[in-house]
Motif scaffolding. Structure first.
Motif, PDB file in Angstrom:
ATOM      1  N   ARG A 117       1.501 -33.634  50.396  1.00 55.73           N
ATOM      2  CA  ARG A 117       0.482 -33.188  51.342  1.00 55.73           C
ATOM      3  C   ARG A 117       0.973 -31.936  52.072  1.00 55.73           C
ATOM      4  NH1 ARG A 117      -1.118 -35.609  57.086  1.00 55.73           N
ATOM      5  NH2 ARG A 117      -2.941 -34.325  57.436  1.00 55.73           N
ATOM      6  N   GLU A 169      -5.238 -30.077  56.790  1.00 55.03           N
ATOM      7  CA  GLU A 169      -4.717 -30.043  55.432  1.00 55.03           C
ATOM      8  C   GLU A 169      -5.112 -28.747  54.762  1.00 55.03           C
ATOM      9  OE1 GLU A 169      -4.072 -33.385  51.994  1.00 55.03           O
ATOM     10  OE2 GLU A 169      -4.823 -33.911  53.966  1.00 55.03           O
ATOM     11  N   SER A 208       0.005 -29.319  55.238  1.00 56.51           N
ATOM     12  CA  SER A 208      -0.874 -29.076  56.379  1.00 56.51           C
ATOM     13  C   SER A 208      -0.397 -27.847  57.136  1.00 56.51           C
ATOM     14  CB  SER A 208      -0.927 -30.304  57.293  1.00 56.51           C
ATOM     15  OG  SER A 208       0.366 -30.625  57.756  1.00 56.51           O
TER      16      SER A 208
END
Length: 199
Positions: free
Chosen positions: A167, A198, A169
């Motif tokens: 992920r 994100e 961000s």
């Protein structure tokens, strides 16, 4: 500046090479140093020489430290699954002041700037990708400054990291455009971190 002796001129010249120090500031600092007691001047010069001799990059996150591994990377209570990417050690210190971030960091030592001839290979990006391939990382928080260079770097990192499935961000825009993280108060930094989006 012919009216000063060569020793004073040399001192002013050296001080004016420091970032953010113009000719007038350099003169003021030079005369301040010359008026300091001898032992204070010796302590100042010794601390500069010692810092230069003993400060190095942390083997994990590349912040400046006098140990092989910095205290943050060494802290077993830190969440090693989250890495915040910052431009420099001063930005790391700004986030540490909030006392709310419990992950670890990666210090780039710069930002991509085609205008200044700084490319991806000139900052610690390779080292970041190595960490991501070796460690079990769940999220990369990109906390580069909101300048053009910071945004360019953020997009570049996002393109590199996204294919790994980690992920990615970006800190929210509680940080003013063009603002340097080191000058922003803790509450604003905290909001920027909590409101991250994100990429």
């Amino acid at each position: 500046m012919e009216y000063y002796s060569s020793h004073i001129n040399k001192l002013i010249e050296q001080l004016s090479r420091l970032p953010g120090i113009g000719a007038k500031s350099a003169q003021r600092l030079a005369f301040h140093i010359l008026n300091m007691p001898k032992d204070q001047v010796e302590q100042l010069s010794a601390s500069i020489v010692n810092a230069k001799a003993n400060v190095q990059y942390c083997k994990n996150c590349y912040t400046l430290t006098d140990q092989e591994i910095c205290p943050i990377c060494n802290n077993p209570r830190r969440n090693r699954k989250v890495i915040m990417v910052v431009e420099n050690t001063r930005d790391l210190a700004a986030y540490e002041k909030t006392g709310k971030y419990d992950g670890v960091y990666h210090v780039l030592h710069g930002a991509i700037s085609p205008m200044l001839g700084i490319g991806p290979d000139d900052i610690k990006l390779k080292e970041l990708m190595q960490r991501l391939s070796q460690d079990d990382i769940e999220e990369v928080i990109i906390a580069t400054n909101s300048s053009l260079e910071g945004e360019t770097t953020a997009m570049y990192i996002s393109k590199l990291v996204k294919p790994t499935g980690i992920r990615v961000s970006r800190i929210a825009s509680g940080v003013p455009v063009g603002g340097d993280l080191e000058y922003i108060d803790e509450v604003t930094l905290l909001r920027a971190l909590e409101g991250r989006v994100e990429l």
